[in-house]
Design a protein around this motif. Structure first.
Motif, PDB file in Angstrom:
ATOM      1  N   ILE A 363       0.845  -1.199   0.000  1.00 32.41           N
ATOM      2  CA  ILE A 363       0.000   0.000   0.000  1.00 32.41           C
ATOM      3  C   ILE A 363       0.880   1.248   0.000  1.00 32.41           C
ATOM      4  CG2 ILE A 363      -1.747   1.285   1.297  1.00 32.41           C
ATOM      5  CD1 ILE A 363      -2.620  -1.398   2.511  1.00 32.41           C
ATOM      6  N   PRO A 364       0.624   2.208  -0.887  1.00 31.46           N
ATOM      7  CA  PRO A 364       1.420   3.448  -0.898  1.00 31.46           C
ATOM      8  C   PRO A 364       1.029   4.377   0.251  1.00 31.46           C
ATOM      9  CG  PRO A 364      -0.289   3.549  -2.577  1.00 31.46           C
ATOM     10  CD  PRO A 364      -0.355   2.165  -1.997  1.00 31.46           C
ATOM     11  N   HIS A 365       1.784   5.430   0.414  1.00 33.78           N
ATOM     12  CA  HIS A 365       1.670   6.461   1.448  1.00 33.78           C
ATOM     13  C   HIS A 365       2.092   5.924   2.803  1.00 33.78           C
ATOM     14  CE1 HIS A 365       0.548  10.214   3.345  1.00 33.78           C
ATOM     15  NE2 HIS A 365      -0.003   9.496   4.315  1.00 33.78           N
ATOM     16  N   VAL A 366       3.330   6.225   3.149  1.00 31.21           N
ATOM     17  CA  VAL A 366       3.914   5.827   4.426  1.00 31.21           C
ATOM     18  C   VAL A 366       3.840   7.010   5.384  1.00 31.21           C
ATOM     19  CG1 VAL A 366       5.998   5.031   5.591  1.00 31.21           C
ATOM     20  CG2 VAL A 366       5.446   4.181   3.295  1.00 31.21           C
ATOM     21  N   VAL A 367       3.351   6.771   6.585  1.00 29.30           N
ATOM     22  CA  VAL A 367       3.217   7.817   7.595  1.00 29.30           C
ATOM     23  C   VAL A 367       4.519   7.909   8.396  1.00 29.30           C
ATOM     24  CG1 VAL A 367       1.868   8.621   9.576  1.00 29.30           C
ATOM     25  CG2 VAL A 367       0.749   7.324   7.744  1.00 29.30           C
ATOM     26  N   SER A 368       5.007   9.119   8.606  1.00 29.31           N
ATOM     27  CA  SER A 368       6.265   9.310   9.324  1.00 29.31           C
ATOM     28  C   SER A 368       6.112   8.949  10.801  1.00 29.31           C
ATOM     29  CB  SER A 368       6.734  10.761   9.213  1.00 29.31           C
ATOM     30  OG  SER A 368       5.878  11.619   9.952  1.00 29.31           O
ATOM     31  N   HIS A 369       7.250   8.655  11.454  1.00 26.73           N
ATOM     32  CA  HIS A 369       7.227   8.336  12.886  1.00 26.73           C
ATOM     33  C   HIS A 369       6.684   9.505  13.699  1.00 26.73           C
ATOM     34  CE1 HIS A 369       9.248   4.500  12.505  1.00 26.73           C
ATOM     35  NE2 HIS A 369      10.219   5.057  11.787  1.00 26.73           N
ATOM     36  N   GLU A 370       7.058  10.729  13.299  1.00 30.59           N
ATOM     37  CA  GLU A 370       6.596  11.908  14.030  1.00 30.59           C
ATOM     38  C   GLU A 370       5.076  12.062  13.931  1.00 30.59           C
ATOM     39  OE1 GLU A 370      10.760  12.046  13.121  1.00 30.59           O
ATOM     40  OE2 GLU A 370       9.019  11.867  11.764  1.00 30.59           O
ATOM     41  N   GLU A 371       4.551  11.798  12.738  1.00 34.17           N
ATOM     42  CA  GLU A 371       3.104  11.919  12.548  1.00 34.17           C
ATOM     43  C   GLU A 371       2.363  10.808  13.287  1.00 34.17           C
ATOM     44  OE1 GLU A 371      -0.496  13.481  11.426  1.00 34.17           O
ATOM     45  OE2 GLU A 371       1.516  14.376  11.372  1.00 34.17           O
ATOM     46  N   LYS A 372       2.919   9.612  13.284  1.00 35.10           N
ATOM     47  CA  LYS A 372       2.305   8.518  14.056  1.00 35.10           C
ATOM     48  C   LYS A 372       2.209   8.893  15.524  1.00 35.10           C
ATOM     49  CE  LYS A 372       3.981   4.657  11.190  1.00 35.10           C
ATOM     50  NZ  LYS A 372       4.917   3.497  11.166  1.00 35.10           N
ATOM     51  N   HIS A 373       3.289   9.458  16.053  1.00 30.62           N
ATOM     52  CA  HIS A 373       3.309   9.843  17.470  1.00 30.62           C
ATOM     53  C   HIS A 373       2.253  10.905  17.752  1.00 30.62           C
ATOM     54  CE1 HIS A 373       4.916  10.638  21.466  1.00 30.62           C
ATOM     55  NE2 HIS A 373       4.921  11.931  21.160  1.00 30.62           N
ATOM     56  N   SER A 374       2.143  11.889  16.856  1.00 29.77           N
ATOM     57  CA  SER A 374       1.172  12.969  17.036  1.00 29.77           C
ATOM     58  C   SER A 374      -0.258  12.425  17.035  1.00 29.77           C
ATOM     59  CB  SER A 374       1.345  14.008  15.928  1.00 29.77           C
ATOM     60  OG  SER A 374       0.325  14.984  15.987  1.00 29.77           O
ATOM     61  N   ARG A 375      -0.539  11.522  16.103  1.00 30.52           N
ATOM     62  CA  ARG A 375      -1.889  10.947  16.014  1.00 30.52           C
ATOM     63  C   ARG A 375      -2.191  10.097  17.245  1.00 30.52           C
ATOM     64  NH1 ARG A 375      -1.955   9.105   9.564  1.00 30.52           N
ATOM     65  NH2 ARG A 375      -1.401  11.178   8.773  1.00 30.52           N
ATOM     66  N   CYS A 376      -1.203   9.353  17.695  1.00 30.53           N
ATOM     67  CA  CYS A 376      -1.367   8.529  18.888  1.00 30.53           C
ATOM     68  C   CYS A 376      -1.705   9.389  20.103  1.00 30.53           C
ATOM     69  CB  CYS A 376      -0.101   7.720  19.134  1.00 30.53           C
ATOM     70  SG  CYS A 376      -0.196   6.569  20.518  1.00 30.53           S
ATOM     71  N   GLU A 377      -0.996  10.495  20.276  1.00 27.15           N
ATOM     72  CA  GLU A 377      -1.226  11.376  21.416  1.00 27.15           C
ATOM     73  C   GLU A 377      -2.625  11.983  21.376  1.00 27.15           C
ATOM     74  OE1 GLU A 377       0.721  11.970  24.180  1.00 27.15           O
ATOM     75  OE2 GLU A 377       1.671  10.172  23.341  1.00 27.15           O
ATOM     76  N   ARG A 378      -3.091  12.334  20.190  1.00 27.29           N
ATOM     77  CA  ARG A 378      -4.439  12.909  20.080  1.00 27.29           C
ATOM     78  C   ARG A 378      -5.495  11.891  20.507  1.00 27.29           C
ATOM     79  NH1 ARG A 378      -6.059  15.549  14.578  1.00 27.29           N
ATOM     80  NH2 ARG A 378      -7.912  15.989  15.833  1.00 27.29           N
ATOM     81  N   LEU A 379      -5.342  10.658  20.062  1.00 26.37           N
ATOM     82  CA  LEU A 379      -6.323   9.638  20.415  1.00 26.37           C
ATOM     83  C   LEU A 379      -6.244   9.265  21.894  1.00 26.37           C
ATOM     84  CD1 LEU A 379      -6.384   7.240  17.332  1.00 26.37           C
ATOM     85  CD2 LEU A 379      -8.057   8.966  18.000  1.00 26.37           C
ATOM     86  N   LEU A 380      -5.044   9.235  22.451  1.00 21.08           N
ATOM     87  CA  LEU A 380      -4.907   8.953  23.880  1.00 21.08           C
ATOM     88  C   LEU A 380      -5.559  10.056  24.716  1.00 21.08           C
ATOM     89  CD1 LEU A 380      -1.265   7.553  24.062  1.00 21.08           C
ATOM     90  CD2 LEU A 380      -3.395   6.284  24.404  1.00 21.08           C
ATOM     91  N   GLY A 381      -5.436  11.299  24.262  1.00 17.62           N
ATOM     92  CA  GLY A 381      -6.111  12.406  24.946  1.00 17.62           C
ATOM     93  C   GLY A 381      -7.621  12.246  24.902  1.00 17.62           C
ATOM     94  N   LEU A 382      -8.146  11.847  23.739  1.00 20.82           N
ATOM     95  CA  LEU A 382      -9.582  11.604  23.615  1.00 20.82           C
ATOM     96  C   LEU A 382     -10.011  10.463  24.536  1.00 20.82           C
ATOM     97  CD1 LEU A 382     -12.313  12.071  22.194  1.00 20.82           C
ATOM     98  CD2 LEU A 382     -11.547  10.465  20.414  1.00 20.82           C
ATOM     99  N   SER A 383      -9.177   9.424  24.618  1.00 20.76           N
ATOM    100  CA  SER A 383      -9.484   8.285  25.474  1.00 20.76           C
ATOM    101  C   SER A 383      -9.564   8.708  26.939  1.00 20.76           C
ATOM    102  CB  SER A 383      -8.417   7.196  25.306  1.00 20.76           C
ATOM    103  OG  SER A 383      -8.655   6.109  26.168  1.00 20.76           O
TER     104      SER A 383
END
Length: 454
Positions: A363-383
């Motif tokens: 599958i094309p489009h690889v997400v950067s490590h920095e972006e993964k971390h940012s998305r993870c933090e947003r969802l953890l905050g929502l949780s």
């Protein structure tokens, strides 16, 4: 004790388990057999002579943690026989065997014979007196025993609590889904199950031991019945009739396998708790399609609504993976917005890690490590927001709490309500007995996120 068993009298055992609840159940069951054969668990201040590491391989990070655990076991227990089993051992046996100090590598199919294989190796090492070698300790080439994916067919039963209050009962293993991001089917093999009669017998044994709560575990728990012509609904109906067990929880169940019949039965059952853990993985239909999941967001939302209609106070936990291949910023926003409006109690957020051999690598489009971390933090905050809201909703009410013994007397005593609210007994209150089940008033939220009980 038999002559064969006596070889374990001098074994001091230390274990480390990584990954899922299923791994914990398997490790605890193996330790129970070792202790019955004469071994004992090593105390924190002594070296072990037998170390067992049950590994996970759901991500690259999990692999790294497994390697760290093996190295640490070797460093802290230099003369020990080191056994590595689990998903990492199945997927990368040569890599594991190459780690200094590893004595035995067991794949998924060999877990069922783990006790016997450890017994044989222990006896051969004792007979050979390898500790007398000039370099000290046990340091010969590792024995590797694994099977190819198509040869993984056995079901190794396990039911144990280890050092916990709740028992973990394995009812199913393996998975036939082959989601594009996941290597677990390659590590665990095809879906297979115990039979209802055997599971019920294990639950009755837990009741005889005084256990009050059992968590049903599996790789794809709701797929129970493969090869037995039985169903998960029939299983929980049978378990509900086991006298002495006050509580059952379903560790995780796929949304497409969580039928209305299962929901309705749990809602009116004697012992199944209002608590579900349901994997979502993405709140974007486009990403779900890339993942080869078997539902869309509309279907998932309907399942959540169905649970709440039947059990308004139910705790619902949800798995989400962030940063998968193909998850553009726009598609992640779809996930976040979907979850914002969904009625759940907590998220379990996982960061995507590329796994060799999986279809996701195409599958094309690889997400950067920095972006993964940012998305993870947003969802953890929502949780955190959702969980606090769920807990706050139930403060001022009375619910039954199953209390657990703390690691030491000075530690706060913790327990769970029927709908999985984590309670903490205030320090001024008399401690409850371990495994005590009693109605408690849920008073207020504590700074650590628990609910106070006095």
């Amino acid at each position: 004790m038999t002559e064969t068993d006596t070889i374990y009298i001098y074994a001091r055992v230390r274990t480390q388990t990584l990954g899922c609840k299923l791994n914990f159940a398997e490790t605890a069951a193996l330790c129970d057999r070792l202790v019955k054969a004469g071994a004992r668990m090593a105390s924190p201040d002594e070296e072990a002579t037998l170390c067992i590491i049950n590994t996970c391989s759901v991500t690259d990070t999990a692999d790294h943690k497994c390697r760290q655990a093996i190295h640490r076991m070797r460093r802290e227990n230099p003369e020990a026989l080191i056994v590595v089993m689990g998903c990492y051992a199945q997927l990368k046996p040569k890599e594991v065997a190459a780690i200094e100090g590893v004595s035995l590598v067991l794949g998924t199919e060999q877990k069922a014979q783990a006790f016997e294989l450890i017994e044989q190796l222990w006896q051969s090492r004792q007979t050979a007196s390898l500790k007398a070698e000039a370099n000290g300790g046990i340091s010969c080439e590792a024995i590797v025993q694994t099977s190819k994916l198509g040869q993984i067919r056995s079901f190794a039963p396990s039911c144990s609590r280890g050092s916990r209050t709740r028992y973990f009962l394995k009812v199913q293993d393996g998975c036939d889904y082959f989601c594009t991001y996941c290597a677990i089917p390659y590590a665990r093999g095809r879906s297979r199950s115990a039979c209802i009669a055997d599971v019920v017998a294990q639950a009755k044994d837990v009741a005889r031991q005084g256990g009050k709560e059992i968590v049903l575990t599996g790789v794809n728990t709701g797929d129970f019945g493969r090869g037995t012509d039985e169903t998960f609904l029939q299983l929980i109906e049978a378990l509900d009739g086991v006298e002495g067990i006050a509580r059952y929880r379903i560790s995780s169940i796929e949304p497409n396998l969580l039928t209305q019949d299962i929901i309705d039965f749990c809602a009116q059952s004697r012992a199944f708790m209002p608590h579900f853990h349901i994997p979502l993985q993405s709140g974007s239909d486009a990403v779900l399609k890339l993942m080869k999941r078997r539902y869309d967001t509309a279907f998932f939302a309907q399942k959540i609504e169905a649970v709440h209609r039947a059990m308004p106070d139910a705790f619902i936990g949800i798995d989400v993976i962030v940063g998968t291949r193909g998850e553009t910023p726009e598609l992640f926003e779809e996930t976040f917005q979907f979850l914002e409006q969904l009625d759940f109690a907590q998220l379990h957020v996982f960061t995507y890690s590329e796994r060799a051999g999986t279809k996701a690598l195409e599958i094309p489009h690889v997400v950067s490590h920095e972006e993964k971390h940012s998305r993870c933090e947003r969802l953890l905050g929502l949780s955190r927001e959702k969980l606090a809201r769920f807990y706050q909703k139930h403060t001022g009410t009375k619910r039954e709490v199953l209390w657990e013994q703390g690691s030491h007397e000075d530690a706060p005593q913790l327990g769970f309500t029927d709908n999985y609210i984590r309670c903490e007994l205030t320090t001024t209150s008399p401690r409850r007995a371990d495994n005590e089940l009693r109605a408690e008033l849920l008073e207020h939220l504590l700074p650590n996120g628990h609910v106070a009980v006095s």
